[in-house]
Motif scaffolding. Sequence first.
Motif, PDB file in Angstrom:
ATOM      1  N   LEU A 207      21.274  49.375  48.758  1.00 11.53           N
ATOM      2  CA  LEU A 207      20.739  50.713  48.908  1.00 11.53           C
ATOM      3  C   LEU A 207      20.413  51.387  47.577  1.00 11.53           C
ATOM      4  O   LEU A 207      19.783  52.429  47.547  1.00 11.53           O
ATOM      5  N   ASP A 208      20.814  50.801  46.462  1.00  8.03           N
ATOM      6  CA  ASP A 208      20.535  51.438  45.178  1.00  8.03           C
ATOM      7  C   ASP A 208      19.158  51.022  44.675  1.00  8.03           C
ATOM      8  O   ASP A 208      18.330  50.498  45.422  1.00  8.03           O
ATOM      9  N   GLY A 209      18.867  51.231  43.392  1.00  7.40           N
ATOM     10  CA  GLY A 209      17.525  50.975  42.877  1.00  7.40           C
ATOM     11  C   GLY A 209      17.158  49.517  42.789  1.00  7.40           C
ATOM     12  O   GLY A 209      15.989  49.174  42.625  1.00  7.40           O
ATOM     13  N   CYS A 210      18.146  48.631  42.893  1.00  6.96           N
ATOM     14  CA  CYS A 210      17.899  47.189  42.787  1.00  6.96           C
ATOM     15  C   CYS A 210      18.713  46.483  43.853  1.00  6.96           C
ATOM     16  O   CYS A 210      19.933  46.626  43.924  1.00  6.96           O
ATOM     17  N   ARG A 211      18.024  45.716  44.721  1.00  4.05           N
ATOM     18  CA  ARG A 211      18.702  45.048  45.826  1.00  4.05           C
ATOM     19  C   ARG A 211      19.589  43.906  45.328  1.00  4.05           C
ATOM     20  O   ARG A 211      19.528  43.483  44.174  1.00  4.05           O
ATOM     21  N   SER A 212      20.392  43.380  46.258  1.00  3.23           N
ATOM     22  CA  SER A 212      21.302  42.283  45.930  1.00  3.23           C
ATOM     23  C   SER A 212      20.570  40.993  45.613  1.00  3.23           C
ATOM     24  O   SER A 212      21.152  40.077  45.021  1.00  3.23           O
ATOM     25  N   ASP A 213      19.276  40.873  45.976  1.00  4.38           N
ATOM     26  CA  ASP A 213      18.494  39.690  45.630  1.00  4.38           C
ATOM     27  C   ASP A 213      17.656  39.936  44.380  1.00  4.38           C
ATOM     28  O   ASP A 213      16.750  39.166  44.066  1.00  4.38           O
ATOM     29  N   CYS A 214      17.968  41.010  43.659  1.00  5.35           N
ATOM     30  CA  CYS A 214      17.297  41.355  42.395  1.00  5.35           C
ATOM     31  C   CYS A 214      15.822  41.681  42.576  1.00  5.35           C
ATOM     32  O   CYS A 214      14.994  41.422  41.686  1.00  5.35           O
ATOM     33  N   THR A 215      15.476  42.235  43.719  1.00  8.13           N
ATOM     34  CA  THR A 215      14.165  42.846  43.910  1.00  8.13           C
ATOM     35  C   THR A 215      14.364  44.356  43.976  1.00  8.13           C
ATOM     36  O   THR A 215      15.445  44.840  44.316  1.00  8.13           O
ATOM     37  N   ARG A 216      13.338  45.095  43.633  1.00  4.97           N
ATOM     38  CA  ARG A 216      13.445  46.547  43.600  1.00  4.97           C
ATOM     39  C   ARG A 216      13.542  47.103  45.016  1.00  4.97           C
ATOM     40  O   ARG A 216      12.786  46.709  45.904  1.00  4.97           O
ATOM     41  N   SER A 217      14.471  48.014  45.197  1.00  2.00           N
ATOM     42  CA  SER A 217      14.593  48.658  46.500  1.00  2.00           C
ATOM     43  C   SER A 217      13.502  49.713  46.650  1.00  2.00           C
ATOM     44  O   SER A 217      12.905  50.147  45.665  1.00  2.00           O
ATOM     45  N   PRO A 218      13.202  50.155  47.881  1.00  2.00           N
ATOM     46  CA  PRO A 218      12.065  51.052  48.111  1.00  2.00           C
ATOM     47  C   PRO A 218      12.187  52.380  47.375  1.00  2.00           C
ATOM     48  O   PRO A 218      13.279  52.935  47.228  1.00  2.00           O
ATOM     49  N   VAL A 219      11.043  52.868  46.905  1.00  2.00           N
ATOM     50  CA  VAL A 219      10.933  54.206  46.333  1.00  2.00           C
ATOM     51  C   VAL A 219      10.227  55.071  47.368  1.00  2.00           C
ATOM     52  O   VAL A 219       9.134  54.744  47.830  1.00  2.00           O
ATOM     53  N   VAL A 220      10.850  56.169  47.757  1.00  2.00           N
ATOM     54  CA  VAL A 220      10.273  57.079  48.736  1.00  2.00           C
ATOM     55  C   VAL A 220      10.025  58.416  48.056  1.00  2.00           C
ATOM     56  O   VAL A 220      10.936  58.997  47.451  1.00  2.00           O
ATOM     57  N   VAL A 221       8.798  58.907  48.135  1.00  2.00           N
ATOM     58  CA  VAL A 221       8.411  60.163  47.511  1.00  2.00           C
ATOM     59  C   VAL A 221       8.247  61.214  48.601  1.00  2.00           C
ATOM     60  O   VAL A 221       7.395  61.084  49.483  1.00  2.00           O
ATOM     61  N   GLY A 222       9.062  62.241  48.542  1.00  2.00           N
ATOM     62  CA  GLY A 222       8.943  63.345  49.484  1.00  2.00           C
ATOM     63  C   GLY A 222       8.085  64.456  48.901  1.00  2.00           C
ATOM     64  O   GLY A 222       8.138  64.729  47.694  1.00  2.00           O
TER      65      GLY A 222
END
Length: 554
Positions: A207-222
């Motif tokens: 759930l943080d900025g970098c997933r457990s597989d070392c890919t970037r987690s989603p960025v959501v812009v409100g």
Amino acid sequence: MTRHLIFATLAVPLVAAVWSCGPSEMEALACVPGATQLCVGPGVCSGAQVCSDDGSRWGACECGSAQGGGGAGGHAGGAPGGAGGTGGSGGAAFCGDGQIATPAESCDDGNTTATDGCDGSCAVEAGFTCSDEPSVCQGICGDGLVKGAEGCDDQDTQSGDGCSAGCAVEPGYVCSGVPSVCLPDTICGNCVVGPTEQCDDGNGVDLDGCRSDCTRSPVVVGVVGTNAAAQIILALDALGESYTQVAGFAAPGSGGVLLTSIDGNSGNPPNYAAAIFGGAHVAVFGGDAVPSFTTWVGNYLTTDGTAQWLDSNGCTPQWSTVGASTITSLLPLTYDFPISAASFHMLHFMDAQANGGVVVGRTCDRQTNAGIMATRRFGNAGTLTSLALQLGVNCSGACRTDFLQPLLEGYLKHVRSCVAPAPGECANQPALTPCSENGGTVCNGIGACVECVTTLQCQAPEICNVEFGTPYQCACPNNCQNQTRTCGTISDGCGGFVNCNNGVKDGTETDVNCGGTAAPNSTCNIACGAGKLCIVNSDCASNVCFAGSPKVCQ
């Protein structure tokens, strides 16, 4: 060593008197045969000279051999035919004096420490090259030996193979052995971004900025307001970032990095507590002047308690970078915005922040507590960052490329980086672990030391503040109840009444000395003003309890 004056014969006048010298002298003079010269201390005379010591101070540079200058000649004979005095003995050179005495020494770095390139006998060690006086020694890049400041040495000076031309480990590689063998880093979770990885923050949290597989987690812009996020979107596009854009605040749990840009009329943002402690990173750019927004920010960061539109255009610089942070590392130290409205800010952050919080940007509007950008890491999990500037609307063109874009780049680098565990008694400790920090007694399981976690630890009148404006008050022994229910009879059936004017939010009051039901204690029927906590409309003088989180009177 005894200092001497030089005379050719009795009839020849003094060539040069002995000059005293000390730390105020800036340099040694060249040695003139037959004369003594100034010097500044041991080992600093020019050429083959020795700085003599008369027992009280460093005296003079005396000409001599490379092994240590011989003393000047003695006085001339006192009568015709008298023999001249014997010259003074030479100063003895030694290993560690910073002067290379050949042929005995091949280096001298001013010490007798081994493994630094010049050993205890002043010989150059294998894998090093030394030059100058005192000697400066460094590893020989390309010889296959890892010496000095070298991070690797693969027996060549070719970059691009993991070990650079300067013998430094290249990004995305790990090197080991002598000679070094460098291989692409394919291990996710070791804090090194390998060639096949987008990020590596050293943990297995998705759930943080970098997933457990070392890919970037989603960025959501409100997007809150009209076009507040327009410039942020353009900056993200320029950085090559992928994102999802939504109306309103980015919802907790919708991504690892939640960005929201506000240009006023924000309402009440969501409670991000669970998302942050799950590792998510939340950033709010802009803000609102309504008290409820300050209350919301205050649940995460320490503000000065006010919310108002202020313009820093009347003073400079409008922005000043504070301290060293990855977030602001690419920003200029000071900046004035081309459009003055960009410097509108809604609140100020106190210089002293709560644990894990820090101010990283200031305005010139006030002398103290003038923070306009602050960030906080909660335990070893996520972060919340707030920037009280109106950049989304007013930071286009050069402002976007010179300020907003490097700010976002630094922020994203910060939230995706590897972070060491936060210090403290409760770091990585389970709930109920005993502690004593900040007046607490037990760990709450998420990095904080608090007074109580469950009813069994609760002893009145303790306040159990777990985080984020969710306080619990021990109304009676062994009852840890939600503190938003206050004033009147203590609701757990303990009996008794609470003073409505004691400066404490208690009983069934919804805020300090206001709100709550009138019965059975009619003295507590005091309506709350704007910005005060409420539960129902009747708690407020305006009879409007805004349905946000938390609820506040309008």
